[in-house]
Design a protein around this motif. Structure first.
Motif, PDB file in Angstrom:
ATOM      1  N   LYS A 132       0.865  -1.179   0.000  1.00  0.00           N
ATOM      2  CA  LYS A 132       0.000   0.000   0.000  1.00  0.00           C
ATOM      3  C   LYS A 132       0.905   1.233   0.000  1.00  0.00           C
ATOM      4  O   LYS A 132       1.216   1.798   1.040  1.00  0.00           O
ATOM      5  N   HIS A 133       1.360   1.561  -1.209  1.00  0.00           N
ATOM      6  CA  HIS A 133       2.247   2.712  -1.396  1.00  0.00           C
ATOM      7  C   HIS A 133       3.494   2.562  -0.521  1.00  0.00           C
ATOM      8  O   HIS A 133       3.853   3.459   0.248  1.00  0.00           O
ATOM      9  N   GLN A 134       4.164   1.410  -0.625  1.00  0.00           N
ATOM     10  CA  GLN A 134       5.342   1.143   0.203  1.00  0.00           C
ATOM     11  C   GLN A 134       6.560   1.834  -0.395  1.00  0.00           C
ATOM     12  O   GLN A 134       7.400   1.228  -1.048  1.00  0.00           O
ATOM     13  N   ARG A 135       6.626   3.123  -0.158  1.00  0.00           N
ATOM     14  CA  ARG A 135       7.733   3.933  -0.648  1.00  0.00           C
ATOM     15  C   ARG A 135       7.907   5.146   0.259  1.00  0.00           C
ATOM     16  O   ARG A 135       7.047   5.461   1.083  1.00  0.00           O
ATOM     17  N   HIS A 136       9.039   5.804   0.098  1.00  0.00           N
ATOM     18  CA  HIS A 136       9.333   7.021   0.848  1.00  0.00           C
ATOM     19  C   HIS A 136       8.337   8.104   0.444  1.00  0.00           C
ATOM     20  O   HIS A 136       8.211   8.432  -0.732  1.00  0.00           O
ATOM     21  N   SER A 137       7.625   8.660   1.395  1.00  0.00           N
ATOM     22  CA  SER A 137       6.545   9.591   1.072  1.00  0.00           C
ATOM     23  C   SER A 137       6.721  10.914   1.805  1.00  0.00           C
ATOM     24  O   SER A 137       7.030  10.940   3.000  1.00  0.00           O
ATOM     25  N   TRP A 138       6.493  12.011   1.080  1.00  0.00           N
ATOM     26  CA  TRP A 138       6.509  13.353   1.670  1.00  0.00           C
ATOM     27  C   TRP A 138       5.101  13.845   2.009  1.00  0.00           C
ATOM     28  O   TRP A 138       4.946  14.943   2.543  1.00  0.00           O
ATOM     29  N   TYR A 139       4.093  13.075   1.678  1.00  0.00           N
ATOM     30  CA  TYR A 139       2.722  13.540   1.873  1.00  0.00           C
ATOM     31  C   TYR A 139       2.473  13.892   3.342  1.00  0.00           C
ATOM     32  O   TYR A 139       2.945  13.176   4.232  1.00  0.00           O
ATOM     33  N   PRO A 140       1.777  15.011   3.631  1.00  0.00           N
ATOM     34  CA  PRO A 140       0.994  15.878   2.752  1.00  0.00           C
ATOM     35  C   PRO A 140       1.697  17.164   2.324  1.00  0.00           C
ATOM     36  O   PRO A 140       1.029  18.167   2.043  1.00  0.00           O
ATOM     37  N   ASP A 141       3.028  17.175   2.297  1.00  0.00           N
ATOM     38  CA  ASP A 141       3.763  18.355   1.868  1.00  0.00           C
ATOM     39  C   ASP A 141       3.272  18.814   0.493  1.00  0.00           C
ATOM     40  O   ASP A 141       3.355  18.062  -0.481  1.00  0.00           O
ATOM     41  N   PRO A 142       2.759  20.042   0.370  1.00  0.00           N
ATOM     42  CA  PRO A 142       2.182  20.487  -0.911  1.00  0.00           C
ATOM     43  C   PRO A 142       3.221  20.755  -1.988  1.00  0.00           C
ATOM     44  O   PRO A 142       2.878  20.827  -3.165  1.00  0.00           O
ATOM     45  N   VAL A 143       4.492  20.898  -1.601  1.00  0.00           N
ATOM     46  CA  VAL A 143       5.533  21.189  -2.579  1.00  0.00           C
ATOM     47  C   VAL A 143       6.001  19.919  -3.277  1.00  0.00           C
ATOM     48  O   VAL A 143       6.215  19.891  -4.486  1.00  0.00           O
ATOM     49  N   LYS A 144       6.141  18.835  -2.518  1.00  0.00           N
ATOM     50  CA  LYS A 144       6.782  17.631  -3.040  1.00  0.00           C
ATOM     51  C   LYS A 144       5.822  16.495  -3.372  1.00  0.00           C
ATOM     52  O   LYS A 144       6.254  15.449  -3.854  1.00  0.00           O
ATOM     53  N   THR A 145       4.531  16.639  -3.107  1.00  0.00           N
ATOM     54  CA  THR A 145       3.597  15.540  -3.352  1.00  0.00           C
ATOM     55  C   THR A 145       2.282  16.048  -3.919  1.00  0.00           C
ATOM     56  O   THR A 145       1.962  17.237  -3.841  1.00  0.00           O
ATOM     57  N   LYS A 146       1.527  15.113  -4.472  1.00  0.00           N
ATOM     58  CA  LYS A 146       0.164  15.385  -4.910  1.00  0.00           C
ATOM     59  C   LYS A 146      -0.752  14.325  -4.308  1.00  0.00           C
ATOM     60  O   LYS A 146      -0.453  13.133  -4.337  1.00  0.00           O
TER      61      LYS A 146
END
Length: 645
Positions: A142-156
């Motif tokens: 389930k999205h097993q990766r490095h995540s910046w969410y909910p940072d609006p600059v680096k993620t959608k």
């Protein structure tokens, strides 16, 4: 609750139709020799009595029978909207309260699992990294990766949000679903190091700062989902990555382990104020001492210290020591990050070796400040991530009244993880009594800074709402009560931006300053000195300086400046250098090796500063400690003729 016998059968369905699987007693090896340092030493654990464990994580529908108000949090940031999705945005205290409610409802003793019970049940008799074998099944990702969410600059959002329905994939051998991933799970124990030797029904440490969370989560790299992996968080924290499951059993009667032992920076800390604390070099005579290295750690791939040591902050403790802290990590957005501290003890010439200052395991801890409030209390504020990046921070605040030997339980300044929350080492009290803390407003190299305000001596805080030009912006109060800041990036006419606020940070006006702009690996510092003028330190890029003979020279690197008119002009500037061929120095972090001479100083570094009660200015870069007095800046650099003698 009175002692109750456990139900019969391999599966128990309780009063709210929650299914629990019976877990029989047994033994297992807890921890992993291949994993993180806190998973060692591996040790044999006996689970002496059976217990029942929820076959799934607690769902929204199940939790909201206890707290209907939680329905308002469904779908926050896009996560966990449906009845059968794992409940998130639940603190450890709320999870424990749910167990108490369920105990009353079902007439049996519910609680959170101990950390040992959790790993025993997760492994289900296996010894591999995951209960399904050496590798985690990709079909369970389930999205097993490095995540910046909910940072609006680096993620959608559309690329980050995943469903959290429980029981979608096959269970482990003991009938338990989602023991790896979906959401992390609060457990009973305080976080602390393991001890060698066999243990029976261990219950962790007697106290601590963080409650353990197990199993890993969605939006997390797969290695953090292993059976032995240990995470933890402050018990009042709540976000989109942590939920919980329950067990049905009386709490083991085992004795908890004692508090974790104190480390070097906490040891042998005198509590008396030295009689000579205000004594030092003659303040009317220029003083500059040979720079010192304060970052003294031996990096290792598994820690506790890593190759990248950066982002320092510093304060003088009431007993005259200097206490510095910084983060150590392999990657700045890495979950291995922890905080390190060192002391320069009063009367000593050398800094202690570094020791672990604070460690929220597998959470990013970027940003921080240390501050002595002048009445015997130290404040420590740092970022506390939901995951591995500085785009998911909240600020944690703790205090010390014994010169940093021990610290209070931490409190969160806000429960909303995200941006506008990365602390900068610029913390001070205004003339009105309000505390002011500068923070980065975004995660990128531009986007500005903001200030948080406390009107009750740090008990509560609020974001003032405005935006300073430039990130990493130090802030100071001017004599008229307004705030002045200088930031990195967001340049104005090619110069460093200057921001002014007359309303405690709610709004700001901007203008160009006289200073060179700064960039990657650089952070300025701004403070008011005890003597009254403003002190500023930053980095020059071929800047013109006047020496004491009136001659002009062009300089590069770290400089200090002083203003006697609240920042309108800065007539006194001096390169922070030995003013001789000082050879090659290593600035660490993003700086690396550099030469120090009459025209060159350290080219990069994240600056932090405090002034001792004896008037000495202590300026830190990412690795080096500079010490000098105000008169040294005012006397300017020597001329060529003086240097040749």
């Amino acid at each position: 609750m009175k002692e109750h016998s456990l139900p019969e059968g391999s599966v128990y369905v309780n009063a709210i139709n929650m299914k629990l699987a019976r877990i029989e007693p047994g033994e297992f090896i807890m921890g992993s020799e291949k994993g993180d340092m806190d998973e060692q030493p591996c040790h044999r654990v006996t689970i002496a009595r059976p217990f029942y464990m929820g076959i799934t994580q607690v769902t929204n529908a199940q939790y909201e029978r206890f707290d209907p108000r939680h329905r308002q949090l469904r779908g926050k940031l896009g996560f966990s909207e449906a009845d059968d999705e794992a409940v998130v945005f639940v603190s450890w205290h709320e999870a424990a309260a749910y167990c108490n409610w369920l105990s009353e409802r079902d007439g049996r003793p519910y609680r959170l699992p101990t950390e040992a019970e959790w790993e025993y049940a997760c492994r289900a008799g296996t010894t591999t990294e995951y209960s399904m074998g050496k590798n985690f099944a990709r079909s369970h990702y389930k999205h097993q990766r490095h995540s910046w969410y909910p940072d609006p600059v680096k993620t959608k959002k559309e690329f980050e949000v995943v469903g959290l329905s429980v029981g979608e994939f096959e269970p482990n051998a003991w009938g338990l679903y989602d023991m790896h991933g979906n959401v992390e799970e609060w457990v009973q124990d305080w976080y602390g190091p393991y001890e060698a030797g066999d243990a029976a029904d261990p219950v962790g440490r007697v106290d601590g700062d963080f409650k353990v969370a197990r199993g890993g989560s969605h939006s997390t790299e797969v290695q953090y989902l292993r059976s032995a992996e240990r995470m933890a968080a402050l018990p009042e924290d709540k976000h989109w990555m942590i939920g919980f499951r329950v067990v049905l059993a009386q709490m083991p009667k085992s004795e908890a382990l004692p508090l974790s032992p104190q480390v070097l920076y906490q040891q042998n800390v005198p509590q008396a104020v030295p009689t000579d604390i205000e004594e030092g070099p003659d303040q009317k005579t220029a003083y500059f001492t040979e720079p010192k290295v304060f970052v003294k750690v031996e990096p290792s791939e598994k820690g506790p210290f890593f190759k990248h040591n950066h982002f320092p902050y510093i304060a003088q403790t009431p007993n005259g020591d200097l206490l510095a802290a910084w983060f150590t990590t392999n990657e700045e957005s890495g979950r291995e990050m922890k905080l390190v501290a060192s002391r320069l003890r009063h009367g000593s010439e050398e800094w202690d070796e570094g020791s672990v200052f604070w460690d929220a395991p597998d959470r990013n801890m970027t940003g921080g400040a240390l501050w002595n409030d002048g009445s015997g209390k130290l404040f420590h504020i740092c970022g506390m991530g939901a995951a591995g990046t500085w785009g998911t921070l909240v600020q944690a605040v703790r205090t010390s009244v014994d010169n940093g030997a021990t610290w209070s339980k931490a409190k969160l300044m806000t429960l909303e993880h995200g941006v506008r929350t990365m602390p900068i080492p610029s913390l001070f009290r205004m003339s009105t009594g309000a505390l002011v803390l500068s923070c980065d407003a975004e995660t990128g190299s531009t986007g500005g800074s903001n200030v948080w305000i406390s009107d009750d001596d740090g008990d509560s805080w609020y974001d003032a709402g405005g935006l300073i030009a430039g990130i990493h912006a130090p802030v100071v109060e001017l004599k008229d009560g307004s705030l002045l800041a200088y930031g990195r990036g967001d340049e104005i006419h090619g110069r460093m931006p200057r921001s002014l606020s007359a309303d405690k940070g709610r709004t700001w006006t901007y203008s160009e300053s006289e200073f060179d702009p700064i960039g990657l690996g650089q952070r300025a510092v701004l403070r008011r000195l005890r003597e009254g003028p403003l002190f500023f330190a930053s980095f020059a890029d071929d800047m013109e300086l006047h020496d004491r003979t009136g001659a002009v020279r062009r300089v590069n690197g770290l400089f200090a400046a002083v203003s006697y008119d609240d920042g309108r002009t800065w007539p006194y500037k001096r390169l922070v250098s030995t003013d001789r061929d000082g050879g090659i120095w290593d600035g660490g972090a993003w700086t690396g090796e550099f030469k120090m001479d009459r025209s060159h100083a350290e080219p990069k570094g994240y600056l932090a500063m405090t002034q001792g009660r004896n008037g000495l200015i202590h300026l830190l870069s990412s690795r080096i400690h500079y010490s000098f007095n105000l008169q040294w800046i005012l006397s300017l650099s020597p001329g060529m003729a003086e240097e040749s003698r």
